[in-house]
Every structure is written in C-alpha cells, then in structure tokens.
Design a protein around this motif. Structure first.
Motif, short mmCIF file in Angstrom:
data_model
loop_
_atom_site.label_atom_id
_atom_site.label_comp_id
_atom_site.label_asym_id
_atom_site.label_seq_id
_atom_site.Cartn_x
_atom_site.Cartn_y
_atom_site.Cartn_z
N CYS A 374 0.80 3.62 1.76
CA CYS A 374 1.60 2.43 1.99
C CYS A 374 2.03 1.88 0.64
O CYS A 374 1.21 1.63 -0.24
CB CYS A 374 0.79 1.39 2.76
SG CYS A 374 1.59 -0.22 2.80
N CYS A 377 0.59 -2.10 0.33
CA CYS A 377 -0.77 -2.46 -0.08
C CYS A 377 -1.50 -1.33 -0.78
O CYS A 377 -2.63 -1.50 -1.25
CB CYS A 377 -1.58 -2.93 1.13
SG CYS A 377 -1.94 -1.61 2.29
N CYS A 414 2.22 0.45 8.27
CA CYS A 414 0.87 0.59 7.71
C CYS A 414 -0.15 -0.06 8.64
O CYS A 414 0.06 -1.17 9.13
CB CYS A 414 0.84 -0.06 6.34
SG CYS A 414 -0.83 -0.25 5.66
N CYS A 417 -1.57 -3.41 6.51
CA CYS A 417 -0.77 -4.61 6.20
C CYS A 417 0.53 -4.69 6.99
O CYS A 417 1.31 -5.62 6.80
CB CYS A 417 -0.48 -4.66 4.70
SG CYS A 417 0.81 -3.52 4.18
ZN LIG Z 1 -0.17 -1.39 3.74
#
Ligand SMILES: [Zn+2]
Ligand SMILES: [Zn+2]
Length: 669
Positions: A374, A377, A414, A417
């Motif tokens: 991701c 994050c 993701c 997040c």
């Molecule tokens: Zn993420």
C-alpha cells in the motif's frame, strides 16, 4: 503358529519391530510384506525375522499376506538398514519409503511384466559408428567397467546436447549382454517417458517406468517383475533406487546435481548417494551424468574416487549457444521501452518471430508480482501463517501464499488504511507474459509453470504444442529448464538471472549456475545456431560470468575455494537439527535446551555447533522453525557424534515440539 518380528510404519519407542503370530503354513520368510493390525488400523509391514521368545502379552495375528507375495530381498534389506543408520531414520520409515504397499490381498494371476513383453530379441542400439570420438571413448571405459563385475563410479560430464543418453544406452546394452539389469534414475516424472522411449527405440523390450504417480498395484507389479528378473531396464524417480533386482549391473543417475534426489521428509535420503553405496555393495557400475555436476561429485573426481568421462562437444558438431549479458541497470526508458525486457532481448524476440523459429523465456518466479504494497500506509500483504509476503496472481485476482497455499481475494483497497493506491512489487512470470503479449500481439505465447499445469495432462499438451510449432514463445519457471529437446528453439531469454543468487543458503551460487546453464542449454539443439540473452542487475557476479562462459570448471574452482575455507560441503559435513512447533516460546526454549545438551556431547569431538537460530523463513504453515547446524571436517567424527546424540535427539519433548534430523541437508532455508 510361529512368531515373527515385523517392522511397521508407526513411531516406536526404541523398538525396531512388533511381534505377531503367523500361521505355520505361511512360510514366514525374511523380507515378506504382511498386513498387520496396529490399534484400530491395519498397516503394511515387513517381516524382519523369527521371534523365538513368546512375549508375556497377548500377541496379535497378522491380517494377511498379499498374493502374489512381495518380498524385500536380503540385499535390499541390508541397503535399507544402511540408509536408516546413515540418515538416523527408523528402519520402518525407510522400508515404508522403499517398498510399495500392495493394492490389496486379492488372489489373482501374477502378470509377468507390466510393460509389453517381446519374445526376446537382441537389443540393437544405434550403431556405434554414429557416436563421436568422445562418446566412443567414454563408452569403451564404461563397457570395460560393466564387464569387470567390479565396483566403478563415473561422472559422465557432457555439455548440454552432447549425447549422454546415447552413451549410457550402449552401456546398458553391454550390461544386458551379460544378463545384467540397468536402473536409470531421473529427477522428474516428466522426463521419464522421453528417456524410456529412447531405450525402446533401441530395441529394449522388457522395460518399465517406476514413479510416485503409479497406482500402488502398478508399483507392486514393477517391483515383483524386477525382483523376478523379468525386466532388463527400469527408468524411475528417487524411490526407484530401492527396487529389487536379480542382477543389477548398471545404475545411471541422470542430472545427478538435481536436488529432487534428496527426500524432504524422513527418511531424508539422497538417491544419488544411495545409488553409489548400492553399486559399491553389488560390485556394479554407477554413472552420474550431468552438464553441471554438483560440487560433491566433482570433488570426488578431483580426489580420484570417481572416474571422469568428458563429452565437451555437442553432437553433430553443433556449436554451443552464444551468450550475451544485458545489464538491467542501464537500460533505455521511454514509452516504447519495456520495464522488464531490455532492447537486445526485444530485438532478438522480433528476429525469432520473423524467422519462424522458437524462443524460451525463463523467470524462476510464479505469479504476476511478488508482493503487494500500500502506497498509503506502507503495509505489505503477508500470509498469516507464514513468514512471507503474498504473491499476486492477477489472472485469478488473488493473493496466494506459495508456502502454505493460502488464498485471499485481491481487494481494490488496502486492508489496513483503505487507501486505493496499491503497488505491485517484484516481477513474476505472469507479468512477463502480459508484457510479451503487449509487445508482440501476433505471437503465439504459452506459459509452463506450476499454476498452468495443475490440470492433469496440461503440461504434456503445452509441451506438445510447442514441439509441433503451434507456439512461438514458451514462457516458464524452472520447468522449462529441465532436459527438454526442442530443435526449433534458437533463442533463450533469461529475464532476471540473479533472483536466486542472494538467498541465505551456501548453495545459492551453485544452484544459480546450474539452472542458468541448464536453461541456456535449451537453445540451438537443432540445425540452427542458438543464442542466449541473460539479463541481470549484477553482471560482474562470478557465478553469472561462469554461466555465460558455460565454464563449469572455472565456477568449480572459485566456489570450491570459498567452501573449503568455510568447511562447507563437499569440504566438510553438515547435519541440521530442526526444532518445530506452533508455540514460538516453546520452540525457542526447546531448541536452546537441546543445543546445550548437544554441546556437552560435542565436547572434545571434532564438530562445531552453530545456533540455535530461527531458519531464514522462520514460520511456515503456522509452524515456527528453529535450527541447529553441526559442521565437521570429518565424516567419521560427524557420524560418531550423531550416534552419541541420538538419545538426546529422540528424547522426551514438550508436547507439540518436533525434532527432525537432516544428514547432508540440501537446503538450509
Ligand atoms: Zn494502507
Ligand atoms: Zn502461508
């Protein structure tokens, strides 16, 4: 009623066998396979001998004897004992791996030979004059060795396409002239029909295949026929090294460097090494064949313990392919450029297509990309049960763990997040497939890897289409590297050569060298010359340089110097003790305690203990894995240490903890 001791495949505390009653009329010969009750189950066991003393507990009767009978010959039983002793395995485990379990107890007429039988005819291998000078020289030595009826070990060291099979085909014919049998070991089932066919074409009629995908009854049939001397030649995978023979004269271990010859679970034997021991005990001839011998075997040659037969040229004067290195660090960028294929490879593919020739593209990595990250994050999708990231399989829209098989749906956002900025990292063969399809929309492309060949018959059909010219480019993982002979392949592209080079395993450079040489060897096996393009981020690495130069001996000298210094095999001996369990703290505690007792046993002995340490991949399928490595310059010191350590290794454990012993481990990953 007589009493017999029977080895049964269940964990036994110290006892080698259990005692059973057998009816007197069933002549209880040693080696006889019998069905016996163990608790609520019935299992196949092997009679080890008569028992004179009646135990003070109730003795059970054997459940039955297969008809026709299956008997482990005395020679084979002794070999199994040697394997059990050397690899610190139980005899019943070795017998279980070595002997097929007959399909059932039904009486039926025995079939003499599992393959078609011919009235016996003289074998006519292709005329000797068709062999080149080096092939003839090698054959003369082997024929002499087969006739001598004394033990001989040879490395048949021939470059790819040098006609090694023709040499051992003639040697098998020589064995047959003296009524001797031949065993050919191959590393993979996929290679066995091709090998058997070349023997059939040469007139060998009483032949059979033996491997793990045969049904139990088929395996038992081959076993009986071999023992009865009804087969002259058997082609088989690893466990075929345990087939019984009347008069075994010749054992060939094809692609002897292949790690498939080593079994991963108990008994952890190496079929090549068992083949050498067996030939030595029988006074037979062992031929280890390879274009890229293992360091172990070449060191044997250097020490004078193994004869060297060289085939330095390809047959019919065909040249070895030329190899070009492409440095992936400095390649052109721009809208037309490919992220993974450098300009030389793209141009060469275009040329191949134009000339209506064929190409193989090799990348030893399954899937589309090796991880999903991701960009919001930084989270990388990892398997819950293993210490690895998920591989992205874009075609199925899944994330797949290559260690435990866990599958997750590929989500657009993701999991941590919810950001939608996901990044595909690393390259797998499916990504190359997309890229090549984009660059060459008119080319006919096929992929050969584990994922594409899961359906029965899929591999054969992909390979069949390629052989018939219905496919232009064959893309694949190491499956495309193995022994195949496609005359129209003039180009081999190695997408990233250094992928396996930095794995934390002392054999990483050796494996890379072997794999690259094998895959390069697929080019130019027909009338047209071959070309190999090797792409790498590390063009100066010695293993890659040697692979590009196709110079095994240069590689051996460099690698041997390093191994000698570190006392790694073949200049030292390794023993790995693996401690596994679900609970991490328990595994660490047990590994520490075991290591302490091993250290006190090792005191004063010429062995060195390393660890305990987590294995490089510390968790697989929810199991924590720690290990202790033991290293010694002397095999006898190692063996005597192991004998003294066995009580500690087999001692009582905290529940849920398993200890595995691996003598001469192939992988320390
Ligand atoms: Zn993420
Ligand atoms: Zn997993």
């Amino acid at each position: 009623m007589a009493l017999v001791r029977v080895a049964v495949p269940i964990p036994l505390a110290r006892e080698e066998a259990l005692v059973y009653e057998i009816p007197e009329e069933d002549t209880p010969e040693v080696g006889l396979r019998v069905l016996v009750p163990v608790g609520p189950r019935r299992v196949w066991g092997t009679v080890l001998g008569l028992e004179s003393k009646r135990p003070d507990f109730r003795v059970l009767k054997i459940s039955g004897i297969p008809e026709p009978r299956l008997v482990v010959t005395p020679e084979l039983l002794e070999l199994c004992r040697w394997v059990a002793d050397y690899y610190a395995a139980s005899l019943s485990d070795v017998l279980q791996a070595a002997v097929p379990s007959p399909g059932g107890l039904t009486r039926r007429a025995p079939r003499s030979a599992p393959e078609e039988e011919t009235a016996w005819l003289a074998v006519a291998p292709p005329v000797r004059e068709a062999l080149n000078e080096e092939q003839r020289a090698a054959l003369t030595v082997l024929e002499g060795a087969v006739r001598s009826r004394e033990f001989g070990a040879f490395l048949l060291f021939g470059v790819t396409g040098s006609g090694k099979t023709a040499v051992y085909l003639h040697a098998a014919a020589e064995a047959l002239r003296g009524s001797g049998q031949t065993l050919i070991l191959v590393p993979e089932i996929a290679l066995s029909p091709q090998t058997l066919d070349s023997f059939r074409r040469a007139g060998f009629g009483r032949v059979a295949l033996y491997h793990s995908t045969l049904r139990p009854r088929e395996r038992a049939d081959v076993w009986r026929a071999a023992a009865a001397g009804e087969l002259d030649l058997i082609v088989g995978t690893r466990s075929a090294v345990f087939l019984p023979f009347r008069n075994l004269r010749l054992i060939v271990v094809d692609e002897e460097q292949d790690s498939a010859y080593k079994q991963d679970d108990a008994p952890r034997y190496h079929a090549r090494d068992v083949a050498l021991v067996r030939a030595q005990r029988l006074g037979g001839v062992a031929v280890l064949a390879s274009a890229t011998p293992s360091l172990e075997t070449f060191a044997r040659v250097k020490q004078g313990r193994c004869g060297l037969l060289r085939l330095p040229r390809r047959i019919d004067g065909r040249p070895l392919p030329t190899v070009r290195i492409t440095d992936l660090r400095h390649r052109a960028s721009g809208p037309e450029a490919s992220r993974f294929l450098g300009a030389p490879l793209v141009e060469a593919l275009a040329r191949t297509l134009e000339r209506r020739e064929q190409a193989i593209l090799f990348l030893n990595r399954r899937g589309h990309s090796t991880y999903l990250q991701c960009r919001g994050c930084g989270e990388v999708a990892r398997c819950d049960r293993c210490d690895v990231s998920y591989t992205v399989h874009l075609a199925d829209q899944t994330l797949l763990c290559h260690y435990c098989g866990a599958v997750r749906k590929l989500a657009p956002t993701c999991a941590a997040c919810k950001a939608s900025n996901l990044w595909f990292g690393g390259v797998g063969i499916q990504r190359i497939e997309r890229e090549v399809t984009r660059l060459f929309p008119l080319a006919r492309i096929a992929r050969l890897d584990f994922d594409a060949t899961r359906k029965r018959g899929a591999a054969a059909s992909i390979l069949g289409d390629f052989r018939m010219g219905k496919t232009d480019f064959l893309l694949g993982t190491q499956m495309v590297a193995k022994g195949f002979d496609f005359p129209m392949v003039t180009l081999v592209g190695i997408i990233v050569a250094d992928l396996q080079l930095y794995l934390p395993d002392f054999r990483a450079a050796e494996r890379t060298f072997q794999l690259l040489t094998q895959v390069a060897g697929r080019a130019g096996r027909g009338d047209r010359a071959g070309e190999v393009i090797l792409q790498t981020y590390d063009p100066d690495h010695p293993a890659l340089r040697c692979a590009a130069a196709q110079d095994f001996e240069m590689f051996y000298e460099q690698e041997a110097a390093e191994r000698r210094e570190l006392r790694y095999p073949p200049f030292g001996h390794l023993l790995e003790i693996e401690v596994r369990g679900v609970k991490r703290e328990r595994v660490i505690r047990e590994a520490g305690a075991l290591c302490d007792s091993l250290r006190s046993i090792a005191r004063g002995a010429d062995v060195e203990l390393l660890g305990p340490a987590p294995k490089p991949i510390a968790r697989i399928k929810g199991t924590e894995r720690w290990h202790i490595l033991i290293r010694s310059g002397s095999r006898s010191a190692m063996q005597s240490f192991l004998k003294r350590a066995l009580p500690a290794l087999h001692g009582k454990r905290t529940s849920g903890i398993h200890v595995a012993i691996d003598v001469d481990p192939r992988h320390v990953l």
